[in-house]
Structures are given as C-alpha cells and as structure tokens.
Design a protein around this motif. Structure first.
Motif, PDB file in Angstrom:
ATOM      1  N   LYS A 233      10.522  -0.304   2.043  1.00  0.00           N
ATOM      2  CA  LYS A 233      12.100  -0.095   0.958  1.00  0.00           C
ATOM      3  C   LYS A 233      12.709  -1.078   1.767  1.00  0.00           C
ATOM      4  O   LYS A 233      13.934  -1.678   0.982  1.00  0.00           O
ATOM      5  N   ALA A 234      12.636  -1.707   2.947  1.00  0.00           N
ATOM      6  CA  ALA A 234      13.876  -2.807   2.723  1.00  0.00           C
ATOM      7  C   ALA A 234      13.725  -4.349   1.704  1.00  0.00           C
ATOM      8  O   ALA A 234      14.367  -4.619   2.330  1.00  0.00           O
ATOM      9  N   LEU A 235      12.602  -3.995   1.751  1.00  0.00           N
ATOM     10  CA  LEU A 235      12.317  -5.116   0.702  1.00  0.00           C
ATOM     11  C   LEU A 235      13.172  -4.701  -0.456  1.00  0.00           C
ATOM     12  O   LEU A 235      13.860  -5.492  -1.159  1.00  0.00           O
ATOM     13  N   ALA A 236      12.494  -3.305  -1.080  1.00  0.00           N
ATOM     14  CA  ALA A 236      13.264  -3.158  -2.071  1.00  0.00           C
ATOM     15  C   ALA A 236      14.905  -3.028  -2.122  1.00  0.00           C
ATOM     16  O   ALA A 236      15.377  -3.420  -3.264  1.00  0.00           O
ATOM     17  N   ARG A 237      15.359  -2.955  -0.960  1.00  0.00           N
ATOM     18  CA  ARG A 237      16.452  -2.377  -0.500  1.00  0.00           C
ATOM     19  C   ARG A 237      17.049  -3.726  -1.431  1.00  0.00           C
ATOM     20  O   ARG A 237      18.265  -4.523  -1.128  1.00  0.00           O
ATOM     21  N   ASP A 238      16.510  -5.218  -0.552  1.00  0.00           N
ATOM     22  CA  ASP A 238      16.623  -6.730  -0.828  1.00  0.00           C
ATOM     23  C   ASP A 238      17.134  -7.196  -2.357  1.00  0.00           C
ATOM     24  O   ASP A 238      16.599  -8.252  -2.740  1.00  0.00           O
ATOM     25  N   GLY A 239      15.974  -5.818  -3.127  1.00  0.00           N
ATOM     26  CA  GLY A 239      15.927  -6.148  -4.595  1.00  0.00           C
ATOM     27  C   GLY A 239      14.806  -6.964  -4.650  1.00  0.00           C
ATOM     28  O   GLY A 239      14.774  -7.012  -6.156  1.00  0.00           O
TER      29      GLY A 239
ATOM     30  N   ARG B  53       0.869  -1.142  -0.351  1.00  0.00           N
ATOM     31  CA  ARG B  53      -0.319  -0.178   0.479  1.00  0.00           C
ATOM     32  C   ARG B  53       0.776   1.604   0.049  1.00  0.00           C
ATOM     33  O   ARG B  53       0.487   2.357  -0.577  1.00  0.00           O
ATOM     34  N   ASP B  54       1.599   1.125   0.846  1.00  0.00           N
ATOM     35  CA  ASP B  54       2.964   2.034   1.065  1.00  0.00           C
ATOM     36  C   ASP B  54       3.959   2.520   0.693  1.00  0.00           C
ATOM     37  O   ASP B  54       4.862   1.332   1.462  1.00  0.00           O
ATOM     38  N   PRO B  55       4.673   2.638  -0.797  1.00  0.00           N
ATOM     39  CA  PRO B  55       6.212   2.107  -0.794  1.00  0.00           C
ATOM     40  C   PRO B  55       7.356   2.743   0.003  1.00  0.00           C
ATOM     41  O   PRO B  55       8.156   2.253   0.118  1.00  0.00           O
ATOM     42  N   ASP B  56       6.186   3.596   0.443  1.00  0.00           N
ATOM     43  CA  ASP B  56       7.769   4.543   1.144  1.00  0.00           C
ATOM     44  C   ASP B  56       7.991   4.568   2.352  1.00  0.00           C
ATOM     45  O   ASP B  56       8.744   4.791   3.622  1.00  0.00           O
ATOM     46  N   SER B  57       7.144   2.697   3.490  1.00  0.00           N
ATOM     47  CA  SER B  57       6.986   2.605   4.821  1.00  0.00           C
ATOM     48  C   SER B  57       8.451   1.674   4.899  1.00  0.00           C
ATOM     49  O   SER B  57       9.148   1.683   3.714  1.00  0.00           O
TER      50      SER B  57
END
Length: 295
Positions: A41-47, A33-37
């Motif tokens: 962000k932790a998921l995005a950092r993990d690729g 729901r919130d990509p800035d949570s």
C-alpha cells in the motif's frame, strides 16, 4: 524511460531497486504477493503500479511483465519446499523474461557463477538458477551480493541493544559486505547498460572489513562504545540450524576477498557506500528499540 518489473518489491532489495529506478527516471512495476500489505500500500501511495502474483508462478510473472523492458528478480529460500521452491522461482523468472523478451537482472549470491558446486543449501539453489539462465540463452545479468550490512539491524543476533557488537567470526577475520543500496545501484546500472552487461555475473561488495572494524564504525555512528564479542559457531548451530552455521564456517575459513577498488573503478557510477556511509543512513534509535527476532 525504462519499464521494469521488480519482484520482491516490498523487501529490502526490491524496495531499494524501486527507489533507485524512480530516482533515475524509470518506471518500476512492483510485483507483490499481497497488494493489501502495508508495504504494498505504501508503494501504491507513492504512485508505483502493483502487479500481484507468487514468485514461482511463471504465468502470473509473464502477465505482469508484459510491456516491461527489464525484470529485476530474486529468489528466496523460505518457502515450505526450500531449495526446490527457490529453484522453481528462478525458472519462473527466466521463463517470464523469455516470454516477453525482457532483460533479466537476477540477484543471487556472491560466487553463484562458479564452477565448483556450492554446499550451503540456499546458495546452491541460486547457483542452479544461474546455470539455468545460462542454459536458456537469456538476455540477463547476474548480480551477486556478498553478506548484507543490513543484517546488523537484527539486534537479536548482533546484540547491539545490549551494548556490544556480536558476530560469529574471529575478530580479525575479514568479510565481504554489501548494502542493498549498492545492490540497487548495480541492478539499475545493469538495466541501463543491458547490452554491455549481458551475460555478466558480477560479485557486488561495498567494503571488506573485520568484525572489530565493524564494531568501531558502529560505535562511532551510534555514539556509544560497542566492544566486539564473538558468538561461537556451535551456538549459531543451536540457534539457527546447520545451514546457517555452515555459512558462517565458510566465512571463517575464507581467505579470498573481492578487489573492491577494482570493482569501484570498473563501475564508478554506482554511488558506492562504505560501511560508515551505510550506517549513517540508519535510524539507530528505532533499531535499538526493536524486539529481538531470535538469539
């Protein structure tokens, strides 16, 4: 490699599914729901690739699911419109899966495929969603978890940080319990075996224990004596309302439990966890230092 849209990827269930998919060499896409949570962000950092949208938004789900071979989805009863909103979430998952021709793995609640109508509100919504999936002729597998072991981490309820293990059931009443690690294992197994498990609804239970047995395991793993104390259900009603009290009353009255040995024999590759196995994965120092959420 299978591409899987994972709804609820920042929560315990969805997060465990993302981890399991990556361990098995698949490509999860986290629907958030919130990509800035912080969690997103932790998921995005993990690729992990992110897709943004609401659980009840079928159009956003369909856009996010394009190119996916499967969807892992769950519904939550915590919105402003309660049951009505949860049912809308389930229908949105179904419509998105149909639109992109993806296999849907829907995580609901133990017994959701039963013919007898469930009376607990959040469980009845999941039962309605299950019936909708069947009526639409979807390719889907129902994953039906029992009571979460992870609920013990709410020390405002279990009072582990006060030197006891508190729970609403009679000391010797058995309860089917599951860890999200095994929910994820079953979900990914269903994705990897979509044809064989198409149309199946599987109650997922890691172990069946009494409250005294849980207290003994936690005492051993945490390293301190945690005697069992029963919380009266009327007190649960006062703290958390009628629905939660009714849920625990159903647990108290129940005398039928899942055959865990048969479940493990049918699905030997899940990587099952006993309560002790799960407890050993927890950072108890951090848990016991938390501020109570309620109680």
């Amino acid at each position: 490699m299978t591409r899987v849209l994972v709804a609820g990827a920042t929560g315990r269930q969805g997060g465990a599914v993302v981890d399991r998919l990556r361990q098995r060499g698949h490509e999860p896409v986290a629907y958030v729901r919130d990509p800035d949570s912080d969690a997103a962000k932790a998921l995005a950092r993990d690729g992990v690739r992110l897709a943004t949208g609401d659980l009840a938004d079928a159009e956003a789900l369909t856009r996010a699911a394009k190119g996916a071979d499967a969807i892992f989805g769950l519904t939550v009863p915590f919105g402003e419109n309660g049951t009505e909103e949860e049912i809308a979430q389930g229908r949105a998952l179904a419509d998105a899966a149909a639109a992109v021709d993806a296999h849907l793995v829907y995580s609901s609640v133990k017994g959701a495929n039963g013919d007898v109508d469930v009376t607990v509100e959040h469980a009845s919504a999941k039962q309605i969603v299950h019936r909708y999936l069947v009526s639409q002729g979807l390719r889907f597998t129902g994953i039906q978890p029992s009571y979460f072991m992870e609920n013990a981490l709410n020390v405002g309820f279990t009072r582990l940080n006060q030197g006891v293990y508190a729970f609403p059931l009679t000391a010797d009443r058995k309860l089917d319990q599951v860890t999200t690690l095994d929910i994820a294992g079953m979900a990914v197994h269903a994705i990897e075996n979509a044809e064989a498990l198409n149309g199946r609804a599987i109650d997922v239970v890691s172990e069946t224990l009494t409250s005294v047995e849980v207290a003994a395991v936690l005492s051993e793993v945490i390293g301190k004596d945690l005697p069992y104390e029963q919380i009266p259900i009327p007190m649960i009603r006062q703290w958390a309302g009628d629905e939660t009290a009714e849920l625990f009353q159903r647990f108290e009255d129940n005398r039928e439990h899942t055959d865990v040995a048969a479940l493990r024999a049918e699905f030997p590759d899940i990587g099952w966890h006993s309560y002790r196995d799960w407890a050993k994965t927890v950072d108890w120092d951090q848990v016991l230092a938390q501020k109570p959420e309620w109680g």
